[in-house]
Scaffold this motif. Structure first.
Motif, PDB file in Angstrom:
ATOM      1  N   GLY A 237       3.837   3.765 -24.824  1.00 29.79           N
ATOM      2  CA  GLY A 237       4.248   4.466 -23.594  1.00 29.79           C
ATOM      3  C   GLY A 237       5.414   3.757 -22.922  1.00 29.79           C
ATOM      4  O   GLY A 237       6.392   4.389 -22.496  1.00 29.79           O
TER       5      GLY A 237
ATOM      6  N   ARG B 267       0.425   9.100 -21.467  1.00 28.11           N
ATOM      7  CA  ARG B 267       1.842   9.423 -21.550  1.00 28.11           C
ATOM      8  C   ARG B 267       2.374   9.478 -22.977  1.00 28.11           C
ATOM      9  O   ARG B 267       3.163  10.353 -23.324  1.00 28.11           O
TER      10      ARG B 267
ATOM     11  N   ASP C 194       3.672  -1.597 -26.626  1.00 25.07           N
ATOM     12  CA  ASP C 194       3.100  -0.499 -25.838  1.00 25.07           C
ATOM     13  C   ASP C 194       3.965   0.746 -26.029  1.00 25.07           C
ATOM     14  O   ASP C 194       5.118   0.800 -25.588  1.00 25.07           O
TER      15      ASP C 194
END
Ligand code: PRP
Ligand code: URA
Ligand code: MG
Length: 213
Positions: free
Chosen positions: A205, A78, A203
């Motif tokens: 994403g 993603r 993170d």
């Protein structure tokens, strides 16, 4: 492998705001887009161009134009999607292929490939793999192999932050016959015991799109 680390005050400033855990998703997305545009300047230094005769209002001249076949940008889903809009602004004529890969967080050196939409033949294409994080390097190696199996011989990875361990792994794993370049805004200190980059930004994403699992 050629490594370029952007050393620039503007990049350092934007990166600091990006890393801050209090930065909201909307600002995070804008900064990723701005940073990739700055990286694109370095990453496209060897873009193939051809002569193009034009006429300015004053005189004829031979200009330069991006060569065919068009370069291809491949975001690794993603998080790589967050870099796509900045890259296509810089190379509007590029084609875009998609690769969906996710780390197995219980075993971060393993990746699950869950989607792909790429030309079957990448022979002669200049490829730009975009993904904000290069942690263990497993995802970048797997994505590069994917492109190389389709004939790509000229691959540039554009990441925002890399870990030294991941860069070493990539250097060891990529076939030296591939013209392979990595462009990053920063090389951080290390990986932690969950294979997250320290200090990193968390993170990527999740910060772009939210926590889904
Ligand atoms: O170098 P590695 O150790 O392979 O880690 C880097 C990968 O991890 C992140 O993706 P993630 O697996 O979290 O998927 P997501 O983009 O869907 O969040 C990141 O965007 C890279 O693709
Ligand atoms: O620090 C890290 C490592 C992997 N993936 C991320 O998004 N961040
Ligand atoms: Mg993630």
């Amino acid at each position: 492998m050629e490594l370029h680390v952007l050393n620039h005050p503007l990049v350092e400033h934007k990166l600091t705001v990006l890393r801050d855990k209090n930065t909201p998703s909307s600002t995070f997305r804008e900064l990723i887009s701005e940073l990739v545009m700055l990286e694109a300047y370095e990453a496209t230094r060897n873009l193939d161009v051809v002569d193009k005769p034009i006429e300015t209002p004053v005189a004829p001249m031979i200009g330069k134009h991006i060569a065919e076949p068009r370069p291809i940008i491949v975001p690794v889903l993603r998080a790589g999607l967050g870099m796509l809009d900045g890259m296509t602004k810089m190379i509007p004529s590029a084609e875009v292929g998609f690769l969906g890969m996710k780390r197995d967080e219980d075993n971060p050196t393993k990746q699950i490939t869950y989607a792909n939409r790429l030309p079957e033949d990448l022979t002669g294409r200049q490829c730009f793999l975009i993904d904000p994080m290069l942690a263990t390097g497993g995802t970048l190696v797997a994505a590069t192999h994917y492109l190389a199996e389709r004939g790509a011989k000229d691959i540039t990875a554009i990441n925002i932050i890399a870990a030294p361990e991941g860069l070493k792994f990539v250097q060891e794993q990529i076939d030296p016959s591939i013209a392979f370049k990595v462009v990053v805004c920063a090389v951080d200190e290390k990986l932690n015991d969950k294979a997250y980059i320290v200090p990193g930004l968390g993170d990527a994403g999740d910060r772009l799109y939210g926590v889904i699992d």
